[in-house]
Design a protein around this motif. Structure first.
Motif, PDB file in Angstrom:
ATOM      1  N   LEU A  98     -15.233   2.109  -8.086  1.00 60.61           N
ATOM      2  CA  LEU A  98     -14.303   3.236  -8.248  1.00 60.61           C
ATOM      3  C   LEU A  98     -13.437   3.083  -9.501  1.00 60.61           C
ATOM      4  CD1 LEU A  98     -13.481   5.856  -6.867  1.00 60.61           C
ATOM      5  CD2 LEU A  98     -11.777   4.560  -5.593  1.00 60.61           C
ATOM      6  N   LEU A  99     -13.060   1.866  -9.821  1.00 68.03           N
ATOM      7  CA  LEU A  99     -12.262   1.639 -11.029  1.00 68.03           C
ATOM      8  C   LEU A  99     -13.035   2.031 -12.291  1.00 68.03           C
ATOM      9  CD1 LEU A  99     -10.575  -1.760 -10.129  1.00 68.03           C
ATOM     10  CD2 LEU A  99      -9.467   0.485 -10.325  1.00 68.03           C
ATOM     11  N   ARG A 100     -14.357   1.956 -12.219  1.00 63.54           N
ATOM     12  CA  ARG A 100     -15.194   2.298 -13.371  1.00 63.54           C
ATOM     13  C   ARG A 100     -15.604   3.766 -13.393  1.00 63.54           C
ATOM     14  NH1 ARG A 100     -19.258  -2.590 -13.059  1.00 63.54           N
ATOM     15  NH2 ARG A 100     -20.478  -1.347 -14.501  1.00 63.54           N
ATOM     16  N   ASP A 101     -15.525   4.438 -12.237  1.00 64.35           N
ATOM     17  CA  ASP A 101     -15.919   5.850 -12.151  1.00 64.35           C
ATOM     18  C   ASP A 101     -15.049   6.538 -11.094  1.00 64.35           C
ATOM     19  OD1 ASP A 101     -17.201   8.274 -12.329  1.00 64.35           O
ATOM     20  OD2 ASP A 101     -19.180   7.530 -11.756  1.00 64.35           O
ATOM     21  N   PRO A 102     -13.764   6.747 -11.411  1.00 66.05           N
ATOM     22  CA  PRO A 102     -12.801   7.197 -10.395  1.00 66.05           C
ATOM     23  C   PRO A 102     -12.984   8.634  -9.896  1.00 66.05           C
ATOM     24  CG  PRO A 102     -11.767   7.064 -12.547  1.00 66.05           C
ATOM     25  CD  PRO A 102     -13.144   6.494 -12.697  1.00 66.05           C
ATOM     26  N   LEU A 103     -13.782   9.429 -10.572  1.00 71.96           N
ATOM     27  CA  LEU A 103     -13.956  10.822 -10.154  1.00 71.96           C
ATOM     28  C   LEU A 103     -15.308  11.067  -9.492  1.00 71.96           C
ATOM     29  CD1 LEU A 103     -12.334  12.609 -13.225  1.00 71.96           C
ATOM     30  CD2 LEU A 103     -11.290  12.001 -11.032  1.00 71.96           C
ATOM     31  N   ASN A 104     -15.962  10.016  -9.077  1.00 76.48           N
ATOM     32  CA  ASN A 104     -17.266  10.124  -8.434  1.00 76.48           C
ATOM     33  C   ASN A 104     -17.062  10.210  -6.917  1.00 76.48           C
ATOM     34  OD1 ASN A 104     -19.758   9.386  -7.132  1.00 76.48           O
ATOM     35  ND2 ASN A 104     -20.480   8.610  -9.103  1.00 76.48           N
ATOM     36  N   GLY A 105     -17.348  11.384  -6.366  1.00 80.26           N
ATOM     37  CA  GLY A 105     -17.138  11.614  -4.943  1.00 80.26           C
ATOM     38  C   GLY A 105     -17.955  10.701  -4.048  1.00 80.26           C
ATOM     39  N   PHE A 106     -19.135  10.288  -4.514  1.00 78.16           N
ATOM     40  CA  PHE A 106     -19.981   9.410  -3.701  1.00 78.16           C
ATOM     41  C   PHE A 106     -19.387   8.009  -3.606  1.00 78.16           C
ATOM     42  CE2 PHE A 106     -22.773  12.744  -5.275  1.00 78.16           C
ATOM     43  CZ  PHE A 106     -23.251  13.236  -4.071  1.00 78.16           C
ATOM     44  N   ILE A 107     -18.769   7.556  -4.683  1.00 71.26           N
ATOM     45  CA  ILE A 107     -18.118   6.243  -4.648  1.00 71.26           C
ATOM     46  C   ILE A 107     -16.880   6.313  -3.752  1.00 71.26           C
ATOM     47  CG2 ILE A 107     -16.966   4.453  -5.995  1.00 71.26           C
ATOM     48  CD1 ILE A 107     -18.740   5.331  -8.370  1.00 71.26           C
ATOM     49  N   VAL A 108     -16.114   7.388  -3.884  1.00 73.85           N
ATOM     50  CA  VAL A 108     -14.930   7.565  -3.035  1.00 73.85           C
ATOM     51  C   VAL A 108     -15.360   7.625  -1.565  1.00 73.85           C
ATOM     52  CG1 VAL A 108     -12.933   9.032  -2.533  1.00 73.85           C
ATOM     53  CG2 VAL A 108     -13.650   8.673  -4.915  1.00 73.85           C
ATOM     54  N   ASP A 109     -16.473   8.301  -1.290  1.00 73.26           N
ATOM     55  CA  ASP A 109     -17.009   8.350   0.070  1.00 73.26           C
ATOM     56  C   ASP A 109     -17.349   6.950   0.569  1.00 73.26           C
ATOM     57  OD1 ASP A 109     -18.353   9.608   2.474  1.00 73.26           O
ATOM     58  OD2 ASP A 109     -20.102   8.696   1.504  1.00 73.26           O
ATOM     59  N   THR A 110     -17.968   6.152  -0.280  1.00 71.31           N
ATOM     60  CA  THR A 110     -18.322   4.780   0.099  1.00 71.31           C
ATOM     61  C   THR A 110     -17.076   3.992   0.472  1.00 71.31           C
ATOM     62  OG1 THR A 110     -20.326   4.802  -1.239  1.00 71.31           O
ATOM     63  CG2 THR A 110     -19.379   2.633  -0.736  1.00 71.31           C
ATOM     64  N   LEU A 111     -16.021   4.123  -0.328  1.00 72.79           N
ATOM     65  CA  LEU A 111     -14.766   3.444  -0.010  1.00 72.79           C
ATOM     66  C   LEU A 111     -14.222   3.945   1.327  1.00 72.79           C
ATOM     67  CD1 LEU A 111     -12.411   1.554  -0.651  1.00 72.79           C
ATOM     68  CD2 LEU A 111     -11.395   3.438  -1.980  1.00 72.79           C
ATOM     69  N   GLY A 112     -14.219   5.261   1.515  1.00 72.09           N
ATOM     70  CA  GLY A 112     -13.718   5.832   2.769  1.00 72.09           C
ATOM     71  C   GLY A 112     -14.519   5.383   3.978  1.00 72.09           C
ATOM     72  N   TRP A 113     -15.838   5.267   3.810  1.00 76.98           N
ATOM     73  CA  TRP A 113     -16.687   4.818   4.908  1.00 76.98           C
ATOM     74  C   TRP A 113     -16.408   3.349   5.230  1.00 76.98           C
ATOM     75  CZ3 TRP A 113     -18.585   6.755   8.873  1.00 76.98           C
ATOM     76  CH2 TRP A 113     -19.662   6.207   9.559  1.00 76.98           C
ATOM     77  N   ALA A 114     -16.212   2.534   4.205  1.00 75.45           N
ATOM     78  CA  ALA A 114     -15.876   1.124   4.436  1.00 75.45           C
ATOM     79  C   ALA A 114     -14.510   1.013   5.124  1.00 75.45           C
ATOM     80  CB  ALA A 114     -15.898   0.349   3.116  1.00 75.45           C
ATOM     81  N   GLU A 115     -13.564   1.854   4.724  1.00 70.53           N
ATOM     82  CA  GLU A 115     -12.246   1.847   5.387  1.00 70.53           C
ATOM     83  C   GLU A 115     -12.384   2.255   6.851  1.00 70.53           C
ATOM     84  OE1 GLU A 115      -9.583   2.895   1.413  1.00 70.53           O
ATOM     85  OE2 GLU A 115     -10.312   4.537   2.683  1.00 70.53           O
ATOM     86  N   PHE A 116     -13.243   3.232   7.120  1.00 69.81           N
ATOM     87  CA  PHE A 116     -13.500   3.645   8.498  1.00 69.81           C
ATOM     88  C   PHE A 116     -14.050   2.466   9.295  1.00 69.81           C
ATOM     89  CE2 PHE A 116     -16.657   5.141  11.611  1.00 69.81           C
ATOM     90  CZ  PHE A 116     -15.845   5.907  12.448  1.00 69.81           C
ATOM     91  N   ARG A 117     -15.039   1.780   8.731  1.00 70.63           N
ATOM     92  CA  ARG A 117     -15.648   0.644   9.424  1.00 70.63           C
ATOM     93  C   ARG A 117     -14.648  -0.490   9.642  1.00 70.63           C
ATOM     94  NH1 ARG A 117     -20.271   1.866  12.157  1.00 70.63           N
ATOM     95  NH2 ARG A 117     -21.908   2.537  10.758  1.00 70.63           N
ATOM     96  N   SER A 118     -13.637  -0.568   8.768  1.00 69.44           N
ATOM     97  CA  SER A 118     -12.617  -1.612   8.934  1.00 69.44           C
ATOM     98  C   SER A 118     -11.610  -1.259  10.024  1.00 69.44           C
ATOM     99  CB  SER A 118     -11.872  -1.848   7.615  1.00 69.44           C
ATOM    100  OG  SER A 118     -10.898  -0.836   7.396  1.00 69.44           O
TER     101      SER A 118
END
Length: 189
Positions: A98-118
């Protein structure tokens, strides 16, 4: 897409997954350090029910590369999160991408999914709403939002996201079945 990736997907569609696996394995044996072949292998393994194999391959890529690509980081983060393995590492990898591509919705989704799993449902909801703003009408993001809202006990909101996801997902997409299952069972797939 490379020709190998197209060949592998064609073989899978024809029900020839074993031949697809053999084709990938032969290519990797011929070029064991070619990162893109390893990514094809990792994606194939994940798609075909071998997430641990996919994770082993992606870990090799991450160790061997000084600077893994955003795609490598995102795939690794999503695969770990999706299979509930090394969730903190998944979050860290997602942030690196995300730090390298902050406007990529798929990367943001990946972060959100990992947060959900946490288990961080509120942060996951906020992150996934951002992913949805960046990549609207993306079925997998909508499905993830539905799952977060189900976990928060917000059935009506979850149903809205499922219905939106069903409006824009092709019939052949595996996400469609997951969304339909969520709608039918009013719960997790």
């Amino acid at each position: 897409y490379s020709l190998l990736e197209l060949e592998v997907e064609a073989l899978e569609l024809l029900g020839r997954s074993q031949l697809a696996a053999e084709t990938i394995d032969a290519a990797v044996r011929s070029h064991p350090n070619y990162t893109e072949l390893l990514m094809i292998q990792a994606r194939f393994l994940e798609r075909n029910g071998n997430p641990n194999g996919a994770i082993r391959v992606i870990e090799k890529i991450l160790v061997d590369l000084d600077t893994p690509s955003v795609d490598h980081l995102t795939f690794a983060a999503y695969t770990l999160a999706d299979h509930n393995q090394s969730i903190q590492e998944a979050i860290s990898l997602a942030w690196s991408a995300l730090l390298r591509d902050p406007l990529n919705g798929f990367i943001v989704d990946t972060l959100g999914w990992a947060e959900f799993r946490s288990g961080d449902l509120e942060q996951s909801r906020i992150t996934l709403l951002r992913a949805n703003r960046l990549s609207p009408r993306e079925p997998e993001i909508l499905m993830h939002l539905a799952m977060v809202h189900l976990s928060l006990g917000q059935q009506d909101i979850a149903n809205t996201y499922v219905e939106k996801g069903l409006e824009c997902v092709p019939f052949s997409d595996p996400v469609r079945l997951q969304l339909e299952t969520l709608l039918e069972n009013r719960g997790f797939y």
